[in-house]
Design an enzyme around this catalytic site. Sequence first.
Site, PDB file in Angstrom:
ATOM      1  N   ASN A  44       0.773  -1.277   0.170  1.00 57.43           N
ATOM      2  CA  ASN A  44      -0.042   0.036  -0.029  1.00 57.43           C
ATOM      3  C   ASN A  44       1.011   1.244  -0.035  1.00 57.43           C
ATOM      4  O   ASN A  44       0.282   2.283   0.262  1.00 57.43           O
ATOM      5  CB  ASN A  44      -0.842   0.035   1.120  1.00 57.43           C
ATOM      6  CG  ASN A  44      -1.966  -1.234   1.189  1.00 57.43           C
ATOM      7  OD1 ASN A  44      -2.299  -1.527   0.072  1.00 57.43           O
ATOM      8  ND2 ASN A  44      -2.187  -1.828   2.342  1.00 57.43           N
ATOM      9  N   HIS A 127     -14.109  -1.332   6.430  1.00 58.15           N
ATOM     10  CA  HIS A 127     -12.872  -2.265   7.137  1.00 58.15           C
ATOM     11  C   HIS A 127     -13.103  -2.885   8.485  1.00 58.15           C
ATOM     12  O   HIS A 127     -13.723  -2.163   9.377  1.00 58.15           O
ATOM     13  CB  HIS A 127     -11.640  -1.501   6.997  1.00 58.15           C
ATOM     14  CG  HIS A 127     -10.247  -1.938   7.537  1.00 58.15           C
ATOM     15  ND1 HIS A 127      -9.697  -1.608   8.931  1.00 58.15           N
ATOM     16  CD2 HIS A 127      -9.481  -2.864   6.653  1.00 58.15           C
ATOM     17  CE1 HIS A 127      -8.702  -2.119   8.622  1.00 58.15           C
ATOM     18  NE2 HIS A 127      -8.473  -3.050   7.514  1.00 58.15           N
ATOM     19  N   GLU A 174     -16.112   4.305   3.643  1.00 55.32           N
ATOM     20  CA  GLU A 174     -14.788   4.595   3.281  1.00 55.32           C
ATOM     21  C   GLU A 174     -14.820   5.350   1.860  1.00 55.32           C
ATOM     22  O   GLU A 174     -15.954   5.120   1.083  1.00 55.32           O
ATOM     23  CB  GLU A 174     -14.097   3.255   2.901  1.00 55.32           C
ATOM     24  CG  GLU A 174     -13.753   2.480   4.127  1.00 55.32           C
ATOM     25  CD  GLU A 174     -13.109   1.078   4.072  1.00 55.32           C
ATOM     26  OE1 GLU A 174     -12.638   0.894   2.797  1.00 55.32           O
ATOM     27  OE2 GLU A 174     -13.553   0.231   4.697  1.00 55.32           O
ATOM     28  N   SER A 178     -11.068  -0.934   0.157  1.00 56.94           N
ATOM     29  CA  SER A 178      -9.705  -1.501   0.287  1.00 56.94           C
ATOM     30  C   SER A 178      -9.723  -2.628  -0.537  1.00 56.94           C
ATOM     31  O   SER A 178      -8.590  -3.095  -0.951  1.00 56.94           O
ATOM     32  CB  SER A 178      -9.305  -1.879   1.499  1.00 56.94           C
ATOM     33  OG  SER A 178     -10.062  -2.513   2.347  1.00 56.94           O
ATOM     34  N   ASP A 203     -13.603   7.226   6.010  1.00 56.90           N
ATOM     35  CA  ASP A 203     -12.401   6.596   6.347  1.00 56.90           C
ATOM     36  C   ASP A 203     -11.510   6.989   5.020  1.00 56.90           C
ATOM     37  O   ASP A 203     -11.937   6.213   3.984  1.00 56.90           O
ATOM     38  CB  ASP A 203     -12.336   5.227   6.616  1.00 56.90           C
ATOM     39  CG  ASP A 203     -11.053   4.829   6.779  1.00 56.90           C
ATOM     40  OD1 ASP A 203     -10.005   5.071   6.141  1.00 56.90           O
ATOM     41  OD2 ASP A 203     -10.744   3.376   7.520  1.00 56.90           O
ATOM     42  N   HIS A 206      -7.257   4.716   1.958  1.00 51.77           N
ATOM     43  CA  HIS A 206      -6.805   4.399   0.609  1.00 51.77           C
ATOM     44  C   HIS A 206      -6.782   5.778  -0.288  1.00 51.77           C
ATOM     45  O   HIS A 206      -6.212   5.668  -1.408  1.00 51.77           O
ATOM     46  CB  HIS A 206      -7.477   3.145  -0.015  1.00 51.77           C
ATOM     47  CG  HIS A 206      -7.241   2.141   0.833  1.00 51.77           C
ATOM     48  ND1 HIS A 206      -6.148   1.307   0.727  1.00 51.77           N
ATOM     49  CD2 HIS A 206      -8.028   1.591   1.900  1.00 51.77           C
ATOM     50  CE1 HIS A 206      -6.237   0.332   1.425  1.00 51.77           C
ATOM     51  NE2 HIS A 206      -7.080   0.428   2.124  1.00 51.77           N
ATOM     52  N   LYS A 237      -0.020   3.981   4.500  1.00 51.17           N
ATOM     53  CA  LYS A 237      -0.123   3.927   2.916  1.00 51.17           C
ATOM     54  C   LYS A 237       0.594   4.906   2.124  1.00 51.17           C
ATOM     55  O   LYS A 237       1.676   4.712   1.915  1.00 51.17           O
ATOM     56  CB  LYS A 237      -1.638   3.686   2.640  1.00 51.17           C
ATOM     57  CG  LYS A 237      -2.370   2.559   3.567  1.00 51.17           C
ATOM     58  CD  LYS A 237      -3.720   2.216   2.973  1.00 51.17           C
ATOM     59  CE  LYS A 237      -4.304   1.394   4.329  1.00 51.17           C
ATOM     60  NZ  LYS A 237      -4.001   0.055   4.411  1.00 51.17           N
TER      61      LYS A 237
HETATM   62  N1  PMP Z   1      -8.910   1.836   7.454  1.00 50.12           N
HETATM   63  C1  PMP Z   1      -8.858   0.963   6.218  1.00 50.12           C
HETATM   64  C2  PMP Z   1      -9.802   1.322   5.110  1.00 50.12           C
HETATM   65  C3  PMP Z   1      -7.856   0.259   5.803  1.00 50.12           C
HETATM   66  O1  PMP Z   1      -7.633  -0.567   4.598  1.00 50.12           O
HETATM   67  C4  PMP Z   1      -6.732   0.027   6.947  1.00 50.12           C
HETATM   68  C5  PMP Z   1      -5.832  -0.979   6.641  1.00 50.12           C
HETATM   69  N2  PMP Z   1      -5.162  -1.555   6.403  1.00 50.12           N
HETATM   70  C6  PMP Z   1      -6.948   0.800   7.813  1.00 50.12           C
HETATM   71  C7  PMP Z   1      -7.862   1.416   8.105  1.00 50.12           C
HETATM   72  C8  PMP Z   1      -6.017   0.644   9.133  1.00 50.12           C
HETATM   73  O2  PMP Z   1      -4.786   1.026   9.033  1.00 50.12           O
HETATM   74  P1  PMP Z   1      -3.620   0.652   9.522  1.00 50.12           P
HETATM   75  O3  PMP Z   1      -2.685  -0.350   8.925  1.00 50.12           O
HETATM   76  O4  PMP Z   1      -2.606   2.072   9.712  1.00 50.12           O
HETATM   77  O5  PMP Z   1      -3.681   0.483  11.074  1.00 50.12           O
END
Ligand code: PMP
Length: 390
Positions: A44, A127, A174, A178, A203, A206, A237
Amino acid sequence: MVGGKVRSEKWILDQLEKLTAAGLERRTEVYPPSKATAANFSSNDYLNLSAHPAVLQAQQQATAAGSGASRLVSGTTEVHQQFEQQLAEYLDKPAAVICGAGYLANVSILTAWLRRSDTVFADRLVHASLIDGIQLSMAQHQRFRHNDLDHLEQLLTKRSANRQPDERWLVVVESIYSMDGDRAPLEAIAPLAAKFDAELLVDEAHALGVFGPAGQGVAAELGITDQVGILTGTLSKSFGSYGGIVAGSELLRRLVVNRARPFIYNTGLPPGVLLAAGESLRLMKAHPEFGPQLLALADHFRTELEKQGLTVGPSTSQIVPVMVGDNELALALAERLQTAGTFVKAIRPPTVPEGTARLRFSITLAHHEALLTSTAEQVGHEARQLGLIE
Ligand code: PMP
């Protein structure tokens, strides 16, 4: 009692054997799997900033490897404070707070904001970190079919009759999903939430770094940042570093600081991690062409995959799934590609719905057009060998 042990771990073995039999056991595999592996499609690190010399150099400017305490004790350094201000400005919000990870940012704001008596309306594909935050809050959880605004409106309307006078409502989506790489119709969701007096959490994990002016996200691209009361994201990411973001009003920030247990009881991030993310932010602002470049590469890849007869789903972003369906077939395809020098992971349930196993290609600025063309041809070739396509 076996061998002096009172407790048996056989139940663990039983569970794992079931997973193995269903082709669902997961392992932590070392990346890269061999020196010969050429291209990574499972990262990512969208803007390829994680190993950027300036970002690495910024990280090394830290004077301590760790922050030494939780944020409210002595784990807030000047680096934390300055970067939070920079992020707030970048995201066009009055305030931002950095949490230990994107996962913790979502759990933080949801558990701080929602009470048991409140109701949250969440897209079915959000997520795990959003789902976990909702569940921990014990609020009423209504799930609407993915990107289906009619369904969301139906649920909002149905619940309206029984809404208590002080019951808070929250819509959770989101901006870029993802696993499918499609986007939420925020321009329609925001007014719908407002119509029912519901707050909106988006969120942008991405989307940051990729969509909107200088990568400020989808809400910024649409010019509706002010309609998104709670914006969350990650530094892991596009920022190529680590950490989570909650951005919103000054009061929202104070709510997280005072009420969110993952914020309060988790040690502050190492300052170097934030210095690196800060340098990435500087680079994103200096290079507004990053996002459009990445999206053009993803467009090219989708076109090439479709030429091969492959199905890419609803993707309109740098996340490009190649739909397979069957778990074992998805694993077999990923394995063949890995042998051929392409590192891509099969994504299986429960991460995605049953029967929708897929290869999830993340396009990054480390890829170039010729590589994407040859990779698409390779995927087509291996998929034909497996009988997935004609
Ligand atoms: N929100 C989404 C939409 C994600 O895809 C992720 C993914 N890995 C996260 C939150 C969590 O972020 P982090 O890896 O920084 O904990």
